[in-house]
Design a protein around this motif. Structure first.
Motif, PDB file in Angstrom:
ATOM      1  N   SER A   7       0.824  -1.206   0.000  1.00 27.63           N
ATOM      2  CA  SER A   7       0.000   0.000   0.000  1.00 27.63           C
ATOM      3  C   SER A   7       0.862   1.260   0.000  1.00 27.63           C
ATOM      4  N   TRP A   8       0.220   2.385  -0.325  1.00 28.68           N
ATOM      5  CA  TRP A   8       0.899   3.672  -0.255  1.00 28.68           C
ATOM      6  C   TRP A   8       1.298   3.977   1.187  1.00 28.68           C
ATOM      7  N   LEU A   9       0.498   3.515   2.148  1.00 29.73           N
ATOM      8  CA  LEU A   9       0.852   3.687   3.554  1.00 29.73           C
ATOM      9  C   LEU A   9       2.177   2.983   3.850  1.00 29.73           C
ATOM     10  N   GLN A  10       2.330   1.772   3.323  1.00 27.31           N
ATOM     11  CA  GLN A  10       3.575   1.027   3.530  1.00 27.31           C
ATOM     12  C   GLN A  10       4.758   1.709   2.842  1.00 27.31           C
ATOM     13  N   ILE A  11       4.523   2.227   1.660  1.00 24.59           N
ATOM     14  CA  ILE A  11       5.591   2.931   0.942  1.00 24.59           C
ATOM     15  C   ILE A  11       6.014   4.161   1.741  1.00 24.59           C
ATOM     16  N   TRP A  12       5.042   4.923   2.243  1.00 25.79           N
ATOM     17  CA  TRP A  12       5.321   6.121   3.043  1.00 25.79           C
ATOM     18  C   TRP A  12       6.059   5.747   4.329  1.00 25.79           C
ATOM     19  N   SER A  13       5.568   4.733   5.026  1.00 27.82           N
ATOM     20  CA  SER A  13       6.179   4.298   6.276  1.00 27.82           C
ATOM     21  C   SER A  13       7.614   3.834   6.046  1.00 27.82           C
ATOM     22  N   THR A  14       7.832   3.089   4.980  1.00 33.30           N
ATOM     23  CA  THR A  14       9.164   2.596   4.646  1.00 33.30           C
ATOM     24  C   THR A  14      10.098   3.751   4.291  1.00 33.30           C
ATOM     25  N   ALA A  15       9.584   4.734   3.559  1.00 28.11           N
ATOM     26  CA  ALA A  15      10.406   5.889   3.188  1.00 28.11           C
ATOM     27  C   ALA A  15      10.850   6.650   4.436  1.00 28.11           C
ATOM     28  N   LEU A  16       9.923   6.916   5.340  1.00 32.15           N
ATOM     29  CA  LEU A  16      10.274   7.635   6.562  1.00 32.15           C
ATOM     30  C   LEU A  16      11.255   6.831   7.414  1.00 32.15           C
ATOM     31  N   PHE A  17      11.002   5.542   7.554  1.00 33.49           N
ATOM     32  CA  PHE A  17      11.900   4.676   8.320  1.00 33.49           C
ATOM     33  C   PHE A  17      13.299   4.691   7.706  1.00 33.49           C
ATOM     34  N   SER A  18      13.380   4.594   6.384  1.00 32.37           N
ATOM     35  CA  SER A  18      14.675   4.579   5.696  1.00 32.37           C
ATOM     36  C   SER A  18      15.439   5.876   5.906  1.00 32.37           C
ATOM     37  N   ILE A  19      14.737   6.990   5.808  1.00 36.35           N
ATOM     38  CA  ILE A  19      15.393   8.287   5.979  1.00 36.35           C
ATOM     39  C   ILE A  19      15.928   8.445   7.395  1.00 36.35           C
ATOM     40  N   VAL A  20      15.121   8.066   8.381  1.00 32.60           N
ATOM     41  CA  VAL A  20      15.560   8.181   9.772  1.00 32.60           C
ATOM     42  C   VAL A  20      16.742   7.244  10.040  1.00 32.60           C
ATOM     43  N   ALA A  21      16.652   5.993   9.594  1.00 33.34           N
ATOM     44  CA  ALA A  21      17.740   5.033   9.817  1.00 33.34           C
ATOM     45  C   ALA A  21      19.023   5.494   9.129  1.00 33.34           C
ATOM     46  N   GLU A  22      18.903   5.992   7.903  1.00 32.23           N
ATOM     47  CA  GLU A  22      20.075   6.479   7.172  1.00 32.23           C
ATOM     48  C   GLU A  22      20.723   7.645   7.901  1.00 32.23           C
ATOM     49  N   ASN A  23      19.915   8.595   8.320  1.00 22.76           N
ATOM     50  CA  ASN A  23      20.469   9.765   9.017  1.00 22.76           C
ATOM     51  C   ASN A  23      21.113   9.390  10.344  1.00 22.76           C
ATOM     52  N   TYR A  54      17.480   5.211  -0.800  1.00 20.00           N
ATOM     53  CA  TYR A  54      17.017   4.151   0.097  1.00 20.00           C
ATOM     54  C   TYR A  54      15.496   3.954   0.118  1.00 20.00           C
ATOM     55  N   PRO A  55      14.683   4.995   0.179  1.00 25.29           N
ATOM     56  CA  PRO A  55      13.232   4.749   0.209  1.00 25.29           C
ATOM     57  C   PRO A  55      12.703   3.961  -0.990  1.00 25.29           C
ATOM     58  N   PRO A  56      13.049   4.321  -2.235  1.00 21.99           N
ATOM     59  CA  PRO A  56      12.507   3.517  -3.337  1.00 21.99           C
ATOM     60  C   PRO A  56      13.079   2.100  -3.373  1.00 21.99           C
ATOM     61  N   VAL A  57      14.346   1.941  -3.024  1.00 21.11           N
ATOM     62  CA  VAL A  57      14.941   0.599  -3.030  1.00 21.11           C
ATOM     63  C   VAL A  57      14.261  -0.278  -1.978  1.00 21.11           C
ATOM     64  N   ASN A  58      14.018   0.282  -0.795  1.00 17.74           N
ATOM     65  CA  ASN A  58      13.342  -0.494   0.247  1.00 17.74           C
ATOM     66  C   ASN A  58      11.898  -0.798  -0.129  1.00 17.74           C
ATOM     67  N   ALA A  59      11.235   0.114  -0.825  1.00 20.80           N
ATOM     68  CA  ALA A  59       9.869  -0.156  -1.282  1.00 20.80           C
ATOM     69  C   ALA A  59       9.869  -1.305  -2.294  1.00 20.80           C
ATOM     70  N   ILE A  60      10.866  -1.335  -3.176  1.00 22.39           N
ATOM     71  CA  ILE A  60      10.969  -2.441  -4.138  1.00 22.39           C
ATOM     72  C   ILE A  60      11.266  -3.745  -3.410  1.00 22.39           C
ATOM     73  N   TYR A 123       7.680  -2.790   8.245  1.00 23.35           N
ATOM     74  CA  TYR A 123       6.521  -3.130   7.411  1.00 23.35           C
ATOM     75  C   TYR A 123       5.457  -3.851   8.237  1.00 23.35           C
ATOM     76  N   LYS A 124       5.890  -4.861   8.981  1.00 18.83           N
ATOM     77  CA  LYS A 124       4.947  -5.656   9.775  1.00 18.83           C
ATOM     78  C   LYS A 124       4.331  -4.830  10.896  1.00 18.83           C
ATOM     79  N   LEU A 125       5.110  -3.966  11.516  1.00 17.65           N
ATOM     80  CA  LEU A 125       4.574  -3.085  12.556  1.00 17.65           C
ATOM     81  C   LEU A 125       3.522  -2.139  11.974  1.00 17.65           C
ATOM     82  N   THR A 126       3.824  -1.562  10.820  1.00 16.51           N
ATOM     83  CA  THR A 126       2.862  -0.661  10.180  1.00 16.51           C
ATOM     84  C   THR A 126       1.578  -1.402   9.831  1.00 16.51           C
ATOM     85  N   GLU A 127       1.692  -2.619   9.337  1.00 14.13           N
ATOM     86  CA  GLU A 127       0.502  -3.422   9.026  1.00 14.13           C
ATOM     87  C   GLU A 127      -0.322  -3.690  10.283  1.00 14.13           C
ATOM     88  N   ARG A 128       0.346  -4.064  11.363  1.00 16.07           N
ATOM     89  CA  ARG A 128      -0.359  -4.337  12.615  1.00 16.07           C
ATOM     90  C   ARG A 128      -1.062  -3.090  13.134  1.00 16.07           C
TER      91      ARG A 128
END
Length: 136
Positions: A7-23, A54-60, A123-128
Motif C-alpha cells: 500500500s501507499w501507507l507502507q511505501i510512506w512508512s518505509t520511506a520515513l523509516f529509511s530516511i531516519v535510519a540512514e540519518n 534508500y526509500p525507493p529501493v526499500n519499497a521495491i 513493514y509488519k509493525l505498520t501493518e499491525r
C-alpha cells in the motif's frame, strides 16, 4: 512504474523509516566515528543523496518480498538483496561516491541482512498498527 503489491501507507512508512535510519547511521558511523562517508569527509550536501535512494529501493524490496513462500525462500531473498547491496556499495566505492576510512566491506555484509530485517519489521509493525486502527 512497477505493479504495487504494498500500500501507499507502507511505501510512506518505509520511506520515513529509511530516511531516519540512514540519518542516524550516518551521524554515528560517518560524522562521529569517521568509519566511512560520501564524496569527501565532513558534513556536506552530497550526504543527502542517499535519502533519494534508500526509500525507493526499500519499497521495491518489500514489494517483491515472498511473504507467502517458505522461510527458506525468504532467507534466499534477503541474501540476494544483501548481495545486490554489496555490489552497489562496491560500485559506489569505485566511483568515488562512497569511501571507507576504517570500515570494511565484510562489515556491510554482516549489517545488510539485519538492516533488511529492520525494514521488514517496520513493514509488519505498520501493518499491525493499520489493522488495529481499523478495529477502533
Amino acid at each position: 512504474m512497477i505493479p504495487k503489491r504494498i500500500s501507499w501507507l507502507q511505501i510512506w512508512s518505509t520511506a520515513l523509516f529509511s530516511i531516519v535510519a540512514e540519518n542516524m547511521s550516518n551521524l554515528a558511523l560517518d560524522l562521529k566515528l569517521n568509519l566511512f562517508g560520501y564524496i569527501a569527509p565532513g558534513n556536506q550536501w552530497s550526504g543527502f543523496l542517499p535519502i533519494f535512494l534508500y526509500p525507493p529501493v526499500n519499497a521495491i524490496f518489500l514489494n517483491y518480498y515472498p511473504f507467502e513462500k517458505s522461510k527458506f525462500h525468504q532467507l534466499l531473498y534477503i541474501l540476494g538483496w544483501t548481495a545486490f547491496c554489496l555490489m552497489y556499495e562496491v560500485a559506489a566505492l569505485r566511483s568515488g561516491f562512497f569511501y571507507y576510512t576504517k570500515w570494511k566491506l565484510w562489515y556491510s555484509a554482516l549489517c545488510y541482512p539485519f538492516l533488511l530485517l529492520m525494514v521488514l519489521g517496520n513493514y509488519k509493525l505498520t501493518e499491525r498498527l493499520h489493522r488495529q486502527a481499523g478495529k477502533i
